[in-house]
Scaffold this active site. Sequence first.
Site, PDB file in Angstrom:
ATOM      1  CE1 TYR A  60      24.089  44.480  25.283  1.00  0.00           C
ATOM      2  CE2 TYR A  60      22.753  45.504  27.007  1.00  0.00           C
ATOM      3  CZ  TYR A  60      23.085  45.361  25.675  1.00  0.00           C
ATOM      4  OH  TYR A  60      22.412  46.089  24.731  1.00  0.00           O
ATOM      5  CG  LEU A 102      30.981  47.571  45.417  1.00  0.00           C
ATOM      6  CD1 LEU A 102      29.596  47.061  45.828  1.00  0.00           C
ATOM      7  CD2 LEU A 102      31.262  48.947  46.021  1.00  0.00           C
ATOM      8  N   GLY A 126      27.312  48.032  39.150  1.00  0.00           N
ATOM      9  CA  GLY A 126      26.700  47.822  37.842  1.00  0.00           C
ATOM     10  C   GLY A 126      26.887  46.392  37.396  1.00  0.00           C
ATOM     11  CD1 TRP A 170      20.002  39.618  33.666  1.00  0.00           C
ATOM     12  CD2 TRP A 170      21.366  40.605  32.205  1.00  0.00           C
ATOM     13  NE1 TRP A 170      19.227  40.373  32.822  1.00  0.00           N
ATOM     14  CE2 TRP A 170      20.033  40.983  31.905  1.00  0.00           C
ATOM     15  CE3 TRP A 170      22.398  41.114  31.399  1.00  0.00           C
ATOM     16  CZ2 TRP A 170      19.709  41.840  30.859  1.00  0.00           C
ATOM     17  CZ3 TRP A 170      22.080  41.965  30.356  1.00  0.00           C
ATOM     18  CH2 TRP A 170      20.751  42.322  30.106  1.00  0.00           C
ATOM     19  N   GLY A 171      24.888  39.527  36.678  1.00  0.00           N
ATOM     20  CA  GLY A 171      25.731  38.807  37.630  1.00  0.00           C
ATOM     21  C   GLY A 171      26.807  37.946  37.012  1.00  0.00           C
ATOM     22  CB  THR A 229      21.922  45.989  38.794  1.00  0.00           C
ATOM     23  OG1 THR A 229      21.308  46.390  37.552  1.00  0.00           O
ATOM     24  CG2 THR A 229      20.932  45.131  39.564  1.00  0.00           C
ATOM     25  CB  SER A 279      18.211  46.626  35.518  1.00  0.00           C
ATOM     26  OG  SER A 279      17.344  45.670  34.943  1.00  0.00           O
ATOM     27  CB  CYS A 329      27.526  50.183  18.499  1.00  0.00           C
ATOM     28  SG  CYS A 329      26.387  51.312  19.332  1.00  0.00           S
TER      29      CYS A 329
END
Length: 392
Positions: A146, A181, A184, A187-188, A206, A208, A363
Amino acid sequence: METTTSGIYQKPRVLSSVLGRAKSSRQYIQEALDYAGITINGGRPHDIIVHNNDLYDRVIREGSIGVGESYMDGWWDCHALDAFFNRIFRADLKKYFEGNWQFYLHALNARLLNLQKGKRSYEVGLRHYDVGNAFYRDMLDDRMTYTCGYWAGAQNLNEAQEAKLDLICRKMELSPGMRVLDIGCGWGSFAGYAAEKYGANVTGITISQEQADLARDLCSGLPVDIKLQDYRDVTGQYDRVLSVGMLEHVGYKNYRTYMETTARCLKDDGIALIQTIGGNASATTTDPWLDKYIFPNSMLPSISQIGRAMEGLFVMEDWHNFGPDYDKTLMAWHENFENCWQKHKEQYGERFYRMWKFYLLSCAGVFRARHTNLWQIVMTKKGCARPACRLA
């Protein structure tokens, strides 16, 4: 009025005196849109069609909140919102809609409060990234990345995102066994790619819960550890530290803290990388509509803000701008969103559809106008050998 051959707009004399004359809200809006080459109820894709004539007073009164919410409410439409906003931002019309009390209250709050402190840092996770994993699966690429893709040589979204992930690995000179590291981690997508393709051991954090749960599933069987954690609470030492699309949530009061955290976690001979959206001028707040509906407590850093934050901590090795690629990425997300909408329509509803469409296409227009940029920044500690990071 169109651009000059140099691409620079000349502010028309009529706009400079609008506020001193008795004009209606519609006249004010029309003159501003004329300057950007946009017609009310015109026939071109970037023209707007007005369904409710109260729109003009609402926009004057509420600024960007009024523009976005009135679109969500169906008060106006535009066949090509991306082209509409490209013209709006190329003409720099945003400043004509900021002179309202809500905008200044929003800016005052950002100055008085640390909007990204403590529990506030988790708010964007709850309100945006936890919208629904199934929804994001359908909108994003196969790895669920994302952030902006890298489109040099890419033919589609999957290729662009794979190219971006690989570019990051190569800029960081990643090799098997390195401890990485990922601040943020979403979803990996990077964690999984770096572990799978480069043999790295990745710790991803994260804010979330939805992202953390799915990231653990997607990275199952790989040397990846996903944590629900604020970046300020990270401990340990790593060969590489990166964040991709996270600095936008840090806030100007915390940029130095972010850099200090990165420096604390990075080994002396390590490499750090940041990928972030950036603004052309320093700011202490974000667009009120985006803050309310899409990315609460977010703001875009500038070159000078990032520079001040890293001063004395890092050597800046490379600063790569590929902002136009975010236009392509957002348009690809929008195409996927439209293609999958019938599947999610009942769950989310029409107002969410209009909100999300407004978000993605506005955007895209902003990046197309070069109002915002997309940077990859490579940093090392003082005394470290220079990495071979100029790969673009």
